[in-house]
Design a protein around this motif. Structure first.
Motif, short mmCIF file in Angstrom:
data_model
loop_
_atom_site.label_atom_id
_atom_site.label_comp_id
_atom_site.label_asym_id
_atom_site.label_seq_id
_atom_site.Cartn_x
_atom_site.Cartn_y
_atom_site.Cartn_z
N ALA A 235 0.83 -1.21 0.00
CA ALA A 235 0.00 0.00 0.00
C ALA A 235 0.86 1.25 0.00
CB ALA A 235 -0.93 0.00 1.21
N LEU A 236 1.92 1.25 0.81
CA LEU A 236 2.82 2.40 0.84
C LEU A 236 3.51 2.59 -0.50
CD1 LEU A 236 4.31 4.70 2.21
CD2 LEU A 236 5.90 3.03 3.19
N MET A 237 3.92 1.48 -1.11
CA MET A 237 4.57 1.57 -2.42
C MET A 237 3.60 2.11 -3.46
SD MET A 237 7.52 1.19 -3.73
CE MET A 237 8.45 0.84 -5.21
N ALA A 238 2.34 1.67 -3.41
CA ALA A 238 1.33 2.17 -4.33
C ALA A 238 1.14 3.67 -4.16
CB ALA A 238 0.01 1.44 -4.10
N LEU A 239 1.07 4.11 -2.90
CA LEU A 239 0.92 5.53 -2.59
C LEU A 239 2.04 6.35 -3.22
CD1 LEU A 239 -0.05 8.02 -0.92
CD2 LEU A 239 1.20 7.06 1.02
N MET A 240 3.28 5.87 -3.06
CA MET A 240 4.42 6.61 -3.59
C MET A 240 4.43 6.61 -5.11
SD MET A 240 7.49 5.79 -0.83
CE MET A 240 7.47 4.01 -1.01
N GLY A 276 1.54 1.49 -9.65
CA GLY A 276 0.82 1.78 -8.41
C GLY A 276 -0.43 0.94 -8.29
N GLY A 277 -1.14 0.78 -9.41
CA GLY A 277 -2.35 -0.05 -9.41
C GLY A 277 -2.05 -1.50 -9.07
N GLN A 278 -0.92 -2.01 -9.56
CA GLN A 278 -0.53 -3.39 -9.27
C GLN A 278 -0.23 -3.57 -7.78
OE1 GLN A 278 2.77 -4.21 -11.89
NE2 GLN A 278 1.52 -4.00 -13.75
N TYR A 279 0.50 -2.62 -7.22
CA TYR A 279 0.82 -2.69 -5.79
C TYR A 279 -0.44 -2.55 -4.94
CZ TYR A 279 5.83 -2.37 -6.80
OH TYR A 279 7.11 -2.63 -7.25
N LEU A 280 -1.37 -1.69 -5.38
CA LEU A 280 -2.60 -1.50 -4.62
C LEU A 280 -3.45 -2.77 -4.64
CD1 LEU A 280 -4.18 0.57 -2.98
CD2 LEU A 280 -5.27 1.34 -5.09
N LYS A 281 -3.42 -3.49 -5.75
CA LYS A 281 -4.15 -4.76 -5.84
C LYS A 281 -3.56 -5.78 -4.86
CE LYS A 281 -5.63 -8.29 -9.14
NZ LYS A 281 -5.58 -8.74 -10.57
N LYS A 282 -2.23 -5.83 -4.79
CA LYS A 282 -1.58 -6.74 -3.84
C LYS A 282 -1.87 -6.34 -2.40
CE LYS A 282 2.28 -7.88 -6.93
NZ LYS A 282 3.75 -7.78 -7.14
N LEU A 294 -5.56 3.73 2.74
CA LEU A 294 -6.49 4.83 2.48
C LEU A 294 -5.81 5.97 1.72
CD1 LEU A 294 -8.24 4.83 5.97
CD2 LEU A 294 -9.21 4.02 3.80
N GLU A 295 -4.59 6.29 2.09
CA GLU A 295 -3.87 7.35 1.37
C GLU A 295 -3.55 6.93 -0.05
OE1 GLU A 295 -0.94 9.86 3.15
OE2 GLU A 295 -1.29 8.99 5.14
N ALA A 296 -3.27 5.64 -0.25
CA ALA A 296 -3.02 5.14 -1.61
C ALA A 296 -4.29 5.25 -2.44
CB ALA A 296 -2.54 3.70 -1.57
N GLY A 297 -5.44 4.96 -1.83
CA GLY A 297 -6.71 5.10 -2.53
C GLY A 297 -6.96 6.55 -2.94
#
Length: 409
Positions: A235-240, A276-282, A294-297
């Motif tokens: 999630a943190l990686m997706a956010l970044m 980012g979408g791939q990391y958010l899915k994971k 939530l911040e990534a969303g």
């Protein structure tokens, strides 16, 4: 001697690795020795390569020189420390070839992350030490990033190293049952490191982007290890990734800030948005919701081009959840922009003014934006208050432009 761009690049990528491996061999209490040897290794490259040429494998050359320098140091300073001498006697540095393979270097860096982010150190010391040891930033560069005197940074890093030594903290990977508690500190440091780059008050754009890149690199180290490849890390990686994707659109060629509503969306990095979408899915695996989720969303929805009620309604709801999970005044302030898109300007002004963040530049800037079409004089007061709080040329330019754009009532 002229600055060598190849050596400068390798210093940024390999200094931390060499330091990490040597620190694992010497012990965390002797991190300064590891740093000195790593620095001397690059000095040797700087003195040798311009005359003898760049070796076929520069990285392997650096590792070999560092290894030899470490062995020479140990020989000259025989039994230089009673606590680590027996270990060095049993496993001579000069014969520890495996310590320099890719897997060993990776493990050393991962162990260093957890050591530096030990709860015994205050957050500012963790970040400073991470920038120095894990990212290879000089004291001058760290001082520039934090708008702080070099002497202050030097003292902060010295105290952090002293604390690590006094607390007898070991350079090791935490046990599985220890990772959950320790990982929160690690993620916080990475998060703050990225934010320092993304929202940096430094005029140095290179430093700003490198801070973000280093934060993402450290997160990737965690993701490449089974024990730390967890949903909240993803999630943190997706956010970044989502935030970094909009870097090219956040400033113009003159270095002036471009607000979100005025950004050229064609400049957004679609590859980073996709990653980012791939990391958010994971990150969606499991049943634990972190603030990073939530911040990534929120960051994801900001990369969506459509300017519709659905987009801003989703952002507003995510902010509501974030504030319930972990309230911060900054998140509450950011929420008011989404609120203005969904509920209107009046509701947003009411919510913002309740925060009373009178020493916050962005508080006055946001109020100025909200007031400019309904009360120009009030907007002018807000932008004037913001101008008094600016710290960079880019901020000053933006607020000055906003003041000039207000039509007298």
């Amino acid at each position: 001697m002229k600055r060598n761009p190849i050596i400068s690049h390798l210093f940024r990528t390999e200094f931390s690795k060499i330091t990490a491996v040597l620190t694992r061999q010497f012990g965390l209490a002797h991190i300064e020795i590891a740093e000195d040897i790593a620095g001397e290794t690059f000095l040797t490259a700087l003195e040798t390569w311009p005359y003898k040429g760049i070796p076929p494998n520069p990285t392997a050359w650096l590792y070999a020189v560092a290894k030899n320098k470490a062995a020479t140091f140990t020989t000259r300073i025989q039994l230089f420390d009673e606590k680590i001498a027996p270990a060095l006697h049993r496993q001579s540095i000069s014969s520890s070839v495996d310590e320099w393979n890719d897997s060993a270097v990776f493990d050393s860096q991962l162990q260093m992350i957890f050591a530096i982010c030990h709860p015994a150190l205050p957050a500012e010391s963790q970040i400073g030490l991470a920038l120095r040891v894990l990212c290879g930033f000089s004291h001058e560069e760290i001082a520039t990033a934090f708008l702080t005197a070099k002497e202050t940074i030097s003292k902060r890093i010295y105290r952090a190293k002293k604390k690590l030594k006094e607390a007898n903290i070991e350079l090791r990977h935490p046990d599985k049952n220890e990772i959950e508690n320790r990982l929160d500190s690690v993620l916080k440091v990475i998060y703050l490191l990225f934010n320092e780059g993304y929202y940096s008050e430094s005029n140095n754009a290179v430093i700003r982007e490198e801070l973000c890149a280093e934060a993402m690199r450290l997160a990737l180290l965690l993701l490449n290890h089974d024990d730390t490849n967890l949903p909240k890390v993803n999630a943190l990686m997706a956010l970044m990734c989502f935030h970094a994707s909009r870097f090219p659109a956040r400033k113009n060629h003159a270095g002036e800030i471009i607000l979100y509503a005025d950004q050229n969306t064609s400049l957004w990095n679609q590859e980073l948005i996709g990653r980012g979408g791939q990391y958010l899915k994971k990150a969606s695996q499991g049943n634990k919701l972190s603030s990073y989720h939530l911040e990534a969303g929120i960051a994801f929805w900001h990369t969506v081009h459509m300017d519709s009620d659905t987009k801003w309604e989703n952002i507003l709801q995510l902010y509501n959840q974030l504030l319930q999970l972990q309230y911060t005044p900054v998140a509450a302030l950011n929420r008011t922009y989404a609120l203005s898109k969904v509920r209107g300007t009046a509701a947003a002004i009411s919510a913002a003014e309740k925060l009373q963040l009178n020493n916050n530049l962005y508080y006055h800037t946001l109020l100025g934006e909200l007031y400019k079409d309904i009360n120009p004089e009030k907007a002018r007061d807000c932008f004037t208050a913001a101008l008094a709080l600016t710290k960079t040329n880019a901020e000053t330019s933006l607020i000055t432009m906003k003041l000039r754009s207000i039509t007298p009532s």
